[in-house]
Design a protein around this motif. Structure first.
Motif, PDB file in Angstrom:
ATOM      1  N   HIS A 110       0.823  -1.205   0.000  1.00 54.35           N
ATOM      2  CA  HIS A 110       0.000   0.000   0.000  1.00 54.35           C
ATOM      3  C   HIS A 110       0.860   1.260   0.000  1.00 54.35           C
ATOM      4  N   SER A 233     -17.395  -5.437   0.486  1.00 51.01           N
ATOM      5  CA  SER A 233     -16.086  -4.782   0.551  1.00 51.01           C
ATOM      6  C   SER A 233     -15.861  -4.161   1.920  1.00 51.01           C
ATOM      7  N   HIS A 237     -12.847  -5.479   4.324  1.00 50.05           N
ATOM      8  CA  HIS A 237     -11.765  -4.578   4.719  1.00 50.05           C
ATOM      9  C   HIS A 237     -11.799  -4.268   6.219  1.00 50.05           C
ATOM     10  N   ASN A 240     -10.137  -7.193   7.877  1.00 55.28           N
ATOM     11  CA  ASN A 240      -8.683  -7.105   7.721  1.00 55.28           C
ATOM     12  C   ASN A 240      -8.079  -6.027   8.617  1.00 55.28           C
ATOM     13  N   SER A 241      -8.785  -4.907   8.744  1.00 52.85           N
ATOM     14  CA  SER A 241      -8.290  -3.813   9.559  1.00 52.85           C
ATOM     15  C   SER A 241      -8.192  -4.213  11.029  1.00 52.85           C
ATOM     16  N   PRO A 250      -7.155  -0.806   4.223  1.00 49.23           N
ATOM     17  CA  PRO A 250      -8.570  -1.158   4.060  1.00 49.23           C
ATOM     18  C   PRO A 250      -9.448   0.065   3.768  1.00 49.23           C
ATOM     19  N   TYR A 251      -9.177   1.175   4.424  1.00 50.00           N
ATOM     20  CA  TYR A 251      -9.998   2.375   4.243  1.00 50.00           C
ATOM     21  C   TYR A 251      -9.640   3.078   2.929  1.00 50.00           C
ATOM     22  N   ALA A 253      -8.656   1.442   0.251  1.00 56.76           N
ATOM     23  CA  ALA A 253      -9.309   0.635  -0.773  1.00 56.76           C
ATOM     24  C   ALA A 253     -10.798   0.961  -0.866  1.00 56.76           C
TER      25      ALA A 253
END
Length: 439
Positions: A110, A233, A237, A240-241, A250-251, A253
């Motif tokens: 990222h 989504s 995310h 994952n966060s 995640p944010y 994306a």
């Protein structure tokens, strides 16, 4: 297709994205200071492992990197507010490129994506509405943009997800080996820990990851599944966060979702009083057309070429790491290993004791023990140190590496003098040993 690309559409998605982008970038840079990431990667190390060819790029002395990241945080807020947009974003891109190329011990995809999006945004009119630039100069205000301004960002994120999907199609992902290693290490509530240690859950996560990465962009593009895909989504995310601790990604994306909805929808949600835009073909905008054809098309050709370059390099990228970076190969494997450097005086043929571990942080030692490019760079640094003393040395490495906790194998040819071995940027370096059966 051409008419759709150059159709004039509401610029609300780009304006909203600029605000999210600046805010998240500020969180990334200020957060790097507050969490100790800057200290761990730029201040504590004796030196950093820059990207090969940029070894001259080293951290500022003392606490200089705190100021460096602090400046980036302020520039990020200026981008968010649309203040001196081109200058603020230009400097932010330059500073971030410096930080990105300055160290790769804590490499993260990222960070690379932030660099690419910063670069793309330099060419997009993201300050033409709801910005301090417009407040200071009302003549800049504009309510529309060419549709390609949205599509270049959609295509960029589609590239990320496509290659992330392709990279997961290897045995240790498909059988849940790596996801098992990943989730078995997470400490959380007992009931959740029990789930995370269940082999069935590891398989589920493996295939859910493939399905999400492979389908999310098409589902967001299709009107009938768009909102369902957005909810999926968000859940993906957020999970994952919370559990994988991967920073702002995640944010970040999620922020791309604004480009998948009709611009009018985004305007209605975020800018209720913004004038309605009448769609038309921007036939007279030669600069915009030239920018798209002569900059963005070549740019995306490069973006498509970089992730497939490892297919043309001898050996499995999972083992050799050649072509791994810049390829969206995200969270795919666990590497562990041991290394010992043998330093030999060329003149006397005597072995010289060199405590290389004392010059490295724990994180750097992990990289030097497992990654060929860092091993080579360490050898070059040792060589340079002895040359300053007037001593010419040969350097050999005894290195054994395990992928996903399997039996360790020799990674580096112990008979090759790394001090004199070249680094091949584009093809396989023969001193990186291939396991039996390697292509």
């Amino acid at each position: 297709m051409t008419s759709r690309l150059f159709k004039s559409i509401d610029n609300a998605p780009l304006i909203v994205f600029r605000i999210f982008f600046g805010l998240l970038f500020a969180c990334e840079t200020f957060g790097a200071i507050l969490t100790g990431w800057v200290r761990a990667n730029f201040i504590r190390p004796e030196f950093t492992f820059s990207h090969i060819g940029m070894d001259w790029l080293q951290p500022l002395p003392g606490y200089g990197m705190y100021f460096y990241f602090g400046i980036m945080g302020c520039l990020s807020l200026a981008v968010m507010l649309g203040y001196k947009y081109r200058y603020s974003l230009g400097l932010l891109t330059l500073f971030w490129a410096g930080a990105y190329f300055m160290q790769k011990t804590s490499y993260n995809n990222h960070y690379y994506l932030l660099l690419l999006i910063s670069f793309i945004m330099l060419f997009l009119p993201a300050n033409r509405y709801a910005s301090l630039d417009v407040k200071q100069n009302p003549g800049l205000e504009k309510f529309s943009m060419p549709a390609w301004c949205s599509w270049v960002l959609v295509f960029q994120v589609a590239i990320v997800y496509f290659f992330a999907t392709a990279a997961k199609l290897y045995p240790d992902w498909l059988d849940g080996t790596y996801t098992g290693l990943l989730f078995s290490e997470i400490n959380t509530l007992p009931l959740i820990e029990k789930l995370f240690r269940n082999p069935g859950f590891h398989i589920f996560i493996a295939y859910a990851g493939i399905a999400f990465d492979g389908l999310i962009v098409p589902l967001l593009l299709w009107k009938r599944t768009r909102t369902l895909a957005l909810i999926a989504s968000f859940l993906f995310h957020l999970f994952n966060s919370i559990f994988l601790k991967i920073g702002i990604f995640p944010y970040f994306a999620l922020s791309f979702a604004v480009f998948f909805y009709p611009p009018e929808t985004i305007r209605g949600v975020f800018f209720k009083h913004k004038p309605v835009v009448v769609s038309e073909i921007e036939g007279g905008n030669l600069l915009g057309r030239s920018l798209f054809y002569f900059f963005f098309i070549p740019y995306f050709i490069v973006q498509l070429a970089l992730p497939i370059r490892h297919w043309f390099i001898k050996g499995d990228v999972l083992w050799t790491e050649e072509g791994h970076r810049l390829s969206w190969r995200m969270m795919l494997r666990e590497r562990s290993g041991t290394i010992n450097f043998r330093v030999i005086d060329k003149k006397t043929k005597n072995r010289i004791f060199y405590p290389f571990e004392s010059h490295l942080t724990h994180k750097q030692l992990e990289g030097v023990s497992t990654k060929p490019d860092m091993i080579w760079q360490m050898a070059q640094r040792i060589k340079s140190e002895f040359l300053k003393k007037g001593i010419q040395v040969s350097i050999y490495a005894d290195c054994y590496v395990s992928i996903n906790r399997k039996i360790p194998l020799a990674l580096i040819d112990p008979n090759v003098d790394l001090a004199s071995a070249p680094w091949d940027y584009f093809l396989h370096n023969d001193w990186i040993l291939l396991p039996k059966g390697g292509k």
